[in-house]
Motif scaffolding. Sequence first.
Motif, short mmCIF file in Angstrom:
data_model
loop_
_atom_site.label_atom_id
_atom_site.label_comp_id
_atom_site.label_asym_id
_atom_site.label_seq_id
_atom_site.Cartn_x
_atom_site.Cartn_y
_atom_site.Cartn_z
N ASN A 136 -14.14 -14.90 -36.70
CA ASN A 136 -14.66 -15.97 -37.55
C ASN A 136 -13.83 -17.24 -37.46
OD1 ASN A 136 -16.62 -14.18 -38.52
ND2 ASN A 136 -15.25 -13.44 -40.11
N GLU A 137 -12.77 -17.22 -36.67
CA GLU A 137 -11.83 -18.33 -36.62
C GLU A 137 -11.75 -18.93 -35.22
OE1 GLU A 137 -10.38 -19.40 -39.34
OE2 GLU A 137 -11.09 -17.74 -40.57
N ALA A 138 -11.83 -20.25 -35.11
CA ALA A 138 -11.70 -20.92 -33.82
C ALA A 138 -10.24 -21.02 -33.38
CB ALA A 138 -12.30 -22.32 -33.91
N SER A 139 -9.31 -20.68 -34.25
CA SER A 139 -7.87 -20.89 -33.99
C SER A 139 -7.18 -19.72 -33.32
CB SER A 139 -7.17 -21.16 -35.31
OG SER A 139 -7.25 -20.00 -36.13
N PHE A 140 -7.87 -18.60 -33.11
CA PHE A 140 -7.26 -17.36 -32.63
C PHE A 140 -6.26 -16.81 -33.65
CE2 PHE A 140 -8.47 -19.19 -28.50
CZ PHE A 140 -9.29 -18.17 -28.06
N LEU A 141 -6.37 -17.20 -34.89
CA LEU A 141 -5.51 -16.68 -35.95
C LEU A 141 -6.39 -15.90 -36.91
CD1 LEU A 141 -3.39 -19.87 -36.61
CD2 LEU A 141 -2.76 -17.88 -35.23
N GLY A 142 -5.85 -14.86 -37.49
CA GLY A 142 -6.60 -14.05 -38.43
C GLY A 142 -6.27 -12.59 -38.21
N CYS A 143 -7.18 -11.72 -38.59
CA CYS A 143 -6.91 -10.29 -38.46
C CYS A 143 -7.93 -9.63 -37.54
CB CYS A 143 -6.91 -9.62 -39.83
SG CYS A 143 -8.51 -9.58 -40.63
N SER A 144 -7.53 -8.48 -37.02
CA SER A 144 -8.40 -7.65 -36.19
C SER A 144 -8.52 -6.29 -36.85
CB SER A 144 -7.81 -7.47 -34.79
OG SER A 144 -7.80 -8.67 -34.10
N ARG A 145 -9.71 -5.75 -36.80
CA ARG A 145 -9.95 -4.42 -37.37
C ARG A 145 -9.34 -3.32 -36.51
NH1 ARG A 145 -16.25 -4.12 -39.16
NH2 ARG A 145 -16.54 -6.36 -39.40
N LEU A 146 -9.16 -2.18 -37.11
CA LEU A 146 -8.67 -0.99 -36.43
C LEU A 146 -9.59 -0.68 -35.24
CD1 LEU A 146 -6.52 1.27 -36.68
CD2 LEU A 146 -8.24 2.56 -37.94
N GLY A 147 -9.01 -0.60 -34.03
CA GLY A 147 -9.78 -0.26 -32.84
C GLY A 147 -10.59 -1.40 -32.26
N ASN A 148 -10.45 -2.61 -32.79
CA ASN A 148 -11.28 -3.73 -32.35
C ASN A 148 -10.73 -4.43 -31.10
OD1 ASN A 148 -13.69 -5.19 -32.98
ND2 ASN A 148 -12.41 -6.94 -33.49
N ASP A 149 -9.44 -4.40 -30.87
CA ASP A 149 -8.84 -5.03 -29.70
C ASP A 149 -8.78 -4.03 -28.54
OD1 ASP A 149 -8.47 -7.49 -30.81
OD2 ASP A 149 -6.35 -7.22 -31.24
N ILE A 150 -8.84 -4.57 -27.34
CA ILE A 150 -8.78 -3.75 -26.14
C ILE A 150 -7.57 -4.18 -25.32
CG2 ILE A 150 -10.00 -3.08 -24.02
CD1 ILE A 150 -11.49 -2.23 -26.56
N THR A 151 -6.74 -3.23 -24.92
CA THR A 151 -5.62 -3.48 -24.03
C THR A 151 -5.70 -2.45 -22.90
OG1 THR A 151 -4.23 -4.26 -25.85
CG2 THR A 151 -3.10 -3.63 -23.83
N ALA A 152 -5.61 -2.93 -21.66
CA ALA A 152 -5.69 -2.05 -20.48
C ALA A 152 -6.94 -1.17 -20.55
CB ALA A 152 -4.42 -1.21 -20.34
N LYS A 153 -8.06 -1.78 -20.97
CA LYS A 153 -9.37 -1.13 -21.02
C LYS A 153 -9.48 -0.01 -22.04
CE LYS A 153 -10.25 -2.37 -16.27
NZ LYS A 153 -10.52 -1.93 -14.92
N LYS A 154 -8.54 0.03 -23.00
CA LYS A 154 -8.59 1.04 -24.05
C LYS A 154 -8.50 0.37 -25.42
CE LYS A 154 -6.39 4.59 -21.26
NZ LYS A 154 -5.21 5.42 -21.09
N ALA A 155 -9.16 0.97 -26.41
CA ALA A 155 -9.10 0.44 -27.77
C ALA A 155 -7.70 0.60 -28.34
CB ALA A 155 -10.10 1.17 -28.67
N ASP A 156 -7.23 -0.45 -29.00
CA ASP A 156 -5.95 -0.41 -29.69
C ASP A 156 -6.20 0.12 -31.10
OD1 ASP A 156 -4.42 -1.54 -27.64
OD2 ASP A 156 -4.91 -3.56 -28.30
N TRP A 157 -5.61 1.24 -31.46
CA TRP A 157 -5.84 1.83 -32.77
C TRP A 157 -4.82 1.32 -33.77
CZ3 TRP A 157 -10.40 3.31 -33.72
CH2 TRP A 157 -11.19 3.74 -32.68
#
Length: 92
Positions: A48-69
């Motif tokens: 919801n933010e254009a600034s790349f600041l804020g929060c990410s939900r559990l499992g929402n980010d991906i690193t090395a093609k895997k969900a970050d828990w």
Amino acid sequence: LREALLVVGYLYSSGIGIDQDLYDQVRNEDIGFFELPDTEKQKNELKNEASFLGCSRLGNDITAKKADWREQSDLSPPHPGRKRSDSLYHMV
């Protein structure tokens, strides 16, 4: 730094001169934020933010093609937000 952030997905910095009282204050605020109900936290989601600041939900980010828990919150000192016309990774 680029390799750590884009390939590994995180980095750890130490000895950078942040006052311990300020660190403790930010840490306590962040812990309090994650204790909020999900509906409150989602008001500040990165998507919801254009600034790349804020929060990410559990499992929402991906690193090395895997969900970050993990949940995370990206913080910054106040600065002008990214304009929609700026390049995707524009930083002030």
